[in-house]
Design a protein around this motif. Structure first.
Motif, PDB file in Angstrom:
ATOM      1  N   THR A  68       0.812  -1.219   0.000  1.00 14.16           N
ATOM      2  CA  THR A  68       0.000   0.000   0.000  1.00 14.16           C
ATOM      3  C   THR A  68       0.842   1.264   0.000  1.00 14.16           C
ATOM      4  OG1 THR A  68      -0.066   0.171   2.416  1.00 14.16           O
ATOM      5  CG2 THR A  68      -1.736  -1.225   1.382  1.00 14.16           C
ATOM      6  N   GLY A  69       2.131   1.136   0.213  1.00 15.36           N
ATOM      7  CA  GLY A  69       2.992   2.304   0.294  1.00 15.36           C
ATOM      8  C   GLY A  69       2.989   2.976   1.647  1.00 15.36           C
ATOM      9  N   TYR A  70       2.332   2.357   2.634  1.00 20.64           N
ATOM     10  CA  TYR A  70       2.248   2.979   3.959  1.00 20.64           C
ATOM     11  C   TYR A  70       3.634   3.148   4.574  1.00 20.64           C
ATOM     12  CZ  TYR A  70       0.806   3.793   8.799  1.00 20.64           C
ATOM     13  OH  TYR A  70       0.644   4.328  10.057  1.00 20.64           O
ATOM     14  N   ARG A  71       4.429   2.103   4.534  1.00 19.70           N
ATOM     15  CA  ARG A  71       5.769   2.168   5.122  1.00 19.70           C
ATOM     16  C   ARG A  71       6.605   3.255   4.452  1.00 19.70           C
ATOM     17  NH1 ARG A  71      10.768  -0.112   3.846  1.00 19.70           N
ATOM     18  NH2 ARG A  71      12.138  -0.466   5.633  1.00 19.70           N
ATOM     19  N   ARG A  72       6.518   3.344   3.138  1.00 16.77           N
ATOM     20  CA  ARG A  72       7.293   4.354   2.414  1.00 16.77           C
ATOM     21  C   ARG A  72       6.859   5.760   2.817  1.00 16.77           C
ATOM     22  NH1 ARG A  72       5.632   3.126  -2.170  1.00 16.77           N
ATOM     23  NH2 ARG A  72       7.125   1.437  -2.515  1.00 16.77           N
ATOM     24  N   ALA A  73       5.552   5.959   2.955  1.00 17.49           N
ATOM     25  CA  ALA A  73       5.041   7.276   3.343  1.00 17.49           C
ATOM     26  C   ALA A  73       5.506   7.660   4.741  1.00 17.49           C
ATOM     27  CB  ALA A  73       3.516   7.277   3.275  1.00 17.49           C
ATOM     28  N   ARG A 116      -4.605   3.071   4.183  1.00 19.62           N
ATOM     29  CA  ARG A 116      -5.113   2.087   5.142  1.00 19.62           C
ATOM     30  C   ARG A 116      -6.629   2.123   5.256  1.00 19.62           C
ATOM     31  NH1 ARG A 116      -1.325   1.495  10.528  1.00 19.62           N
ATOM     32  NH2 ARG A 116       0.053  -0.081   9.601  1.00 19.62           N
ATOM     33  N   ALA A 117      -7.197   3.281   5.063  1.00 19.37           N
ATOM     34  CA  ALA A 117      -8.646   3.424   5.158  1.00 19.37           C
ATOM     35  C   ALA A 117      -9.070   4.588   4.283  1.00 19.37           C
ATOM     36  CB  ALA A 117      -9.072   3.687   6.609  1.00 19.37           C
ATOM     37  N   PRO A 118     -10.257   4.528   3.672  1.00 20.97           N
ATOM     38  CA  PRO A 118     -10.712   5.648   2.843  1.00 20.97           C
ATOM     39  C   PRO A 118     -11.000   6.874   3.703  1.00 20.97           C
ATOM     40  CG  PRO A 118     -12.455   4.007   3.105  1.00 20.97           C
ATOM     41  CD  PRO A 118     -11.219   3.406   3.694  1.00 20.97           C
ATOM     42  N   TRP A 119     -11.005   8.043   3.056  1.00 23.36           N
ATOM     43  CA  TRP A 119     -11.355   9.275   3.765  1.00 23.36           C
ATOM     44  C   TRP A 119     -12.706   9.111   4.463  1.00 23.36           C
ATOM     45  CZ3 TRP A 119      -8.707  13.491   4.947  1.00 23.36           C
ATOM     46  CH2 TRP A 119      -7.566  13.809   4.207  1.00 23.36           C
ATOM     47  N   PHE A 120     -12.797   9.643   5.666  1.00 19.58           N
ATOM     48  CA  PHE A 120     -14.043   9.643   6.435  1.00 19.58           C
ATOM     49  C   PHE A 120     -14.594   8.228   6.641  1.00 19.58           C
ATOM     50  CE2 PHE A 120     -13.883  13.779   4.256  1.00 19.58           C
ATOM     51  CZ  PHE A 120     -13.858  14.616   5.374  1.00 19.58           C
ATOM     52  N   ALA A 121     -13.679   7.243   6.766  1.00 20.41           N
ATOM     53  CA  ALA A 121     -14.122   5.884   7.089  1.00 20.41           C
ATOM     54  C   ALA A 121     -14.877   5.875   8.410  1.00 20.41           C
ATOM     55  CB  ALA A 121     -12.925   4.941   7.150  1.00 20.41           C
ATOM     56  N   HIS A 172     -12.179   2.322  11.753  1.00 23.50           N
ATOM     57  CA  HIS A 172     -12.623   1.529  10.609  1.00 23.50           C
ATOM     58  C   HIS A 172     -12.171   0.079  10.718  1.00 23.50           C
ATOM     59  CE1 HIS A 172     -13.557   0.535   6.448  1.00 23.50           C
ATOM     60  NE2 HIS A 172     -12.295   0.191   6.233  1.00 23.50           N
ATOM     61  N   ARG A 173     -10.926  -0.107  11.168  1.00 27.33           N
ATOM     62  CA  ARG A 173     -10.383  -1.465  11.291  1.00 27.33           C
ATOM     63  C   ARG A 173      -9.446  -1.499  12.486  1.00 27.33           C
ATOM     64  NH1 ARG A 173      -7.459  -3.746   6.140  1.00 27.33           N
ATOM     65  NH2 ARG A 173      -5.912  -2.213   6.786  1.00 27.33           N
ATOM     66  N   ALA A 174     -10.027  -1.806  13.631  1.00 26.64           N
ATOM     67  CA  ALA A 174      -9.259  -1.774  14.874  1.00 26.64           C
ATOM     68  C   ALA A 174      -8.192  -2.861  14.876  1.00 26.64           C
ATOM     69  CB  ALA A 174     -10.188  -1.951  16.071  1.00 26.64           C
ATOM     70  N   SER A 175      -6.958  -2.444  15.156  1.00 28.76           N
ATOM     71  CA  SER A 175      -5.845  -3.379  15.289  1.00 28.76           C
ATOM     72  C   SER A 175      -4.767  -2.669  16.091  1.00 28.76           C
ATOM     73  CB  SER A 175      -5.293  -3.779  13.913  1.00 28.76           C
ATOM     74  OG  SER A 175      -4.661  -2.673  13.291  1.00 28.76           O
ATOM     75  N   ARG A 176      -3.743  -3.398  16.480  1.00 28.11           N
ATOM     76  CA  ARG A 176      -2.637  -2.779  17.204  1.00 28.11           C
ATOM     77  C   ARG A 176      -1.975  -1.704  16.344  1.00 28.11           C
ATOM     78  NH1 ARG A 176       2.889  -3.363  17.645  1.00 28.11           N
ATOM     79  NH2 ARG A 176       3.767  -2.951  19.720  1.00 28.11           N
ATOM     80  N   ALA A 177      -1.794  -2.000  15.058  1.00 24.03           N
ATOM     81  CA  ALA A 177      -1.121  -1.063  14.167  1.00 24.03           C
ATOM     82  C   ALA A 177      -1.907   0.235  14.011  1.00 24.03           C
ATOM     83  CB  ALA A 177      -0.903  -1.708  12.801  1.00 24.03           C
ATOM     84  N   THR A 178      -3.218   0.129  13.774  1.00 18.53           N
ATOM     85  CA  THR A 178      -4.016   1.348  13.596  1.00 18.53           C
ATOM     86  C   THR A 178      -4.160   2.118  14.907  1.00 18.53           C
ATOM     87  OG1 THR A 178      -6.067   0.066  13.857  1.00 18.53           O
ATOM     88  CG2 THR A 178      -5.283   0.474  11.600  1.00 18.53           C
TER      89      THR A 178
END
Length: 229
Positions: A68-73, A116-121, A172-178
């Motif tokens: 998703t490019g999250y790490r790069r961002a 990771r999640a859409p706007w206004f999830a 939107h998606r509860a996890s340790r990371a979020t």
């Protein structure tokens, strides 16, 4: 088996967290006692967080966020933050350059978070952070120089959007990371609000310690929010 994996992961992280905490403590002490100590350990602390993130991505495990490019961002945001650290500690008035660096860092974080999640999830974080941003601006406004008003508004809007998007992704998606990213966003808001109030409205002696401690907690949490498979 899960306990063994958790113990192994913790043993990898703890040395980094200990090094970050020690470097942060020296940088904070230097802000009161020794400019040169501060000059060395302030950027070093953020670079240690960068190194921790790179190490987390190099332990031979597939990364859920890599595609998703999250790490790069997040990595780009941390490097831009390091540049902001340098600008804000230089002698003279480099505040606008530091503000610009951190603005770009928050944009990088925001781009990652929207992967990771859409706007206004989740909707509620946005009005909540908007209200908080408005409250901080109402305190700062009478004290802000005219030429800084527009840059500060832009910065506050982007910072609040980043923190709100992090909270929305967690909702939107509860996890340790979020959850780590959402906490990191909240600590960033607290750090920057304290910095702005101390600089423009109501200076206080403990400001440097509060600003830097919450800032590096925020950056560490955001770096740790990068997941591995």
């Amino acid at each position: 088996m899960k306990n063994r994996i958790a113990t192994t992961s913790s043993s990898h992280r703890n040395p980094w967290l200990a090094a970050i905490a020690l470097s942060a403590a020296l940088a904070i002490a230097g802000s009161y006692l020794s400019p040169w100590l501060h000059y060395v350990f302030k950027p070093l602390t953020t670079l240690l967080i960068v190194a921790m993130l790179l190490r987390r991505g190099g332990e031979g495990e597939p990364e859920v966020d890599a595609g998703t490019g999250y790490r790069r961002a997040i990595l780009i945001g941390l490097l831009l933050s390091t540049l902001g650290d340098v600008f804000l500690m230089l002698p003279g008035d480099w505040f606008v350059f530091g503000l610009g660096s951190f603005l770009c860092a928050h944009i990088a974080y925001l781009i990652g978070l929207t992967r990771r999640a859409p706007w206004f999830a989740a909707v509620w974080p946005f009005p909540a952070y908007a209200a908080l941003a408005a409250a901080v601006l109402s305190v700062l406004w009478p004290h802000l120089p005219g030429e800084l008003r527009v840059p500060v508004i832009v910065y506050v809007v982007v910072l609040a959007a980043m923190a709100a998007q992090a909270a929305a992704a967690w909702r939107h998606r509860a996890s340790r990371a979020t959850a780590l990213a959402a906490l990191g966003g909240a600590f960033f808001v607290a750090s920057d609000a304290t910095l702005a109030i101390d600089r423009f409205a109501a200076p206080f002696a403990a400001a440097s310690a509060v600003v830097l401690a919450t800032y590096w907690i925020a950056q560490t949490l955001i770096a740790l929010s990068v997941r591995r498979g």
